[in-house]
Design a protein around this motif. Structure first.
Motif, PDB file in Angstrom:
ATOM      1  N   ASP A 200      45.920  54.029  66.912  1.00  0.00           N
ATOM      2  CA  ASP A 200      46.296  54.040  68.328  1.00  0.00           C
ATOM      3  C   ASP A 200      46.993  55.354  68.660  1.00  0.00           C
TER       4      ASP A 200
ATOM      5  N   HIS B 137      51.417  50.470  67.087  1.00  0.00           N
ATOM      6  CA  HIS B 137      50.825  51.078  68.288  1.00  0.00           C
ATOM      7  C   HIS B 137      51.407  52.466  68.559  1.00  0.00           C
TER       8      HIS B 137
ATOM      9  N   GLY C 127      52.606  45.569  67.503  1.00  0.00           N
ATOM     10  CA  GLY C 127      52.046  44.575  68.405  1.00  0.00           C
ATOM     11  C   GLY C 127      51.834  43.216  67.783  1.00  0.00           C
TER      12      GLY C 127
ATOM     13  N   LYS D 209      53.504  41.648  72.268  1.00  0.00           N
ATOM     14  CA  LYS D 209      52.667  42.796  71.968  1.00  0.00           C
ATOM     15  C   LYS D 209      53.206  44.110  72.532  1.00  0.00           C
TER      16      LYS D 209
ATOM     17  N   ASP E 177      53.494  47.820  73.025  1.00  0.00           N
ATOM     18  CA  ASP E 177      52.398  48.787  72.886  1.00  0.00           C
ATOM     19  C   ASP E 177      52.945  50.205  73.046  1.00  0.00           C
TER      20      ASP E 177
ATOM     21  N   CYS F 193      55.472  45.940  76.791  1.00  0.00           N
ATOM     22  CA  CYS F 193      54.769  44.803  76.181  1.00  0.00           C
ATOM     23  C   CYS F 193      53.468  44.535  76.923  1.00  0.00           C
ATOM     24  N   ASN F 194      52.361  44.952  76.337  1.00  0.00           N
ATOM     25  CA  ASN F 194      51.057  44.835  76.972  1.00  0.00           C
ATOM     26  C   ASN F 194      50.594  43.386  77.105  1.00  0.00           C
TER      27      ASN F 194
ATOM     28  N   GLU G  15      50.797  49.781  80.181  1.00  0.00           N
ATOM     29  CA  GLU G  15      50.095  50.662  79.235  1.00  0.00           C
ATOM     30  C   GLU G  15      50.930  51.924  79.006  1.00  0.00           C
TER      31      GLU G  15
END
Length: 367
Positions: free
Chosen positions: A72, A112, A128, A153, A155, A170-171, A197
């Motif tokens: 990532d 991530h 994540g 999650k 990110d 947090c995605n 994002e």
């Protein structure tokens, strides 16, 4: 450009000739010849300017790294010439002076992003899979602490100097978690909205973040943790990467579904231009010296655009890369870009074992 000059020349010459002027044919031919010469030179000058804009980026080298699994974000530390590379269960650290790995931060779970608080000699990694943030010593790469975050999650992650806080976006949730960089304790959260994002900070009181599901850019105060602005990017565009030109106060949001770069005025949210880019985009960077906006497209290209003015951008190159190389970082001193990835199997998704690494692209040494 020369074609445009010829069209203008013929039109101008035609307007100059009228029946009532009764210009001699020789004079008319001389006038027409001079106009065409001037127009052609103007066209060549415009072509020369476009050529000067073109960065002529090309592949330089691959830095091979061990391990398999997904990748990532990358994080650049230009001052100490280090590159941090996320890779499934670890973060690789590369010495850019030698292009060799010098360490790994291991024991991670679905890594991530990476953020650096260099004044505090610490780094932070978002995981994540288990919704944690790993704190590590910047000099030894030793893990100092694992922070459980109240969000799903995490990110993107960044350090904001203004508030001296780490923000984990947090995605899988609607929040950005605030962590005090001195104590490494969670101190609050920001209700930013659906699926945050990439994010950027001005380091003077605002943090901007893309919202993947609601197609917006949100700005919030990193001290009060209150949302200040929400800017729409359109319908169904799916924003991912975000970068900023602080000098002109322009945001660059790349959108995967619409395959576009959206340029916004960061003060008003006004969209000043939308530029077509490649497919599968995830990240974007801005080279402030060369005024280049570069997007990493998972289809296997980088779209390179020149900032002609704060509100005008033109594509100057589509750089071939490799499928799956969807994130990138930029090194200001050399103007090089770094993309991580691996060879893919026939399905176009599964990495080939033992092929992961960082791919380096840049302009020729004399450019």
């Amino acid at each position: 450009m020369i074609t445009l000059g010829w069209t203008w020349a013929t039109s101008f010459a035609a307007k100059m000739y009228r029946k009532d002027t009764q210009l001699p044919i020789v004079t008319m031919r001389s006038l027409f010849h001079n106009v065409v010469v001037v127009a052609s030179l103007a066209g060549l000058a415009q072509s020369s300017v476009m050529a000067q804009k073109s960065p002529a980026y090309s592949f330089i080298q691959k830095i091979s790294l061990p391990g398999d699994g997904k990748w990532d974000y990358l994080k650049m530390d230009g001052e100490r010439e280090r590159l941090f590379v996320s890779h499934f269960d670890r973060v690789h650290v590369i010495d850019l002076a030698t292009s060799k790995p010098i360490g790994d931060i291991t024991g991670l779970h679905g890594v991530h992003g990476i953020a650096l608080a260099k004044a505090l000699k610490k780094g932070y990694i978002s995981n994540g899979t288990d919704s944690t943030v790993t704190v590590f010593d910047y000099n030894t790469f030793r893990v100092l602490k694992t922070i459980n975050v109240p969000g799903k999650k995490p990110d993107a992650i960044l350090f904001d100097k203004y508030a001296n806080r780490i923000f984990a976006f947090c995605n899988g949730d609607k929040v950005a978690i605030a962590i005090d960089a001195k104590t490494d304790e969670v101190v609050g959260k920001v209700e930013v909205g659906e699926a945050p994002e990439f994010a950027v900070t001005t380091d003077d009181g605002l943090v901007y973040v893309n919202l993947e599901d609601s197609n917006e850019v949100v700005a919030f105060d990193p001290k009060t943790l209150t949302v200040k602005h929400k800017f729409s990017l359109g319908t169904g565009v799916q924003p991912t990467g975000l970068a900023m030109d602080a000098a002109t106060n322009r945001l660059f949001s790349v959108c995967r579904k619409s395959k576009t770069l959206v340029v916004l005025d960061a003060a008003t949210g006004k969209i000043v231009q939308t530029v077509p880019i490649g497919g599968g985009v995830d990240a974007v960077v801005f080279d402030k010296e060369r005024k280049l906006v570069m997007t990493s497209n998972g289809e296997g290209t980088v779209t390179i655009m020149h900032q002609d003015s704060p509100d005008t951008y033109s594509v100057v190159q589509t750089l071939p890369t490799k499928p799956g190389q969807k994130t990138l970082v930029h090194r200001g001193t050399t103007h090089r870009i770094y993309l991580s990835g691996a060879d893919l199997q026939a399905d176009g998704k599964t990495p080939v074992a033992g092929t992961f690494g960082v791919y380096v692209y840049g302009p020729a040494a004399n450019e």
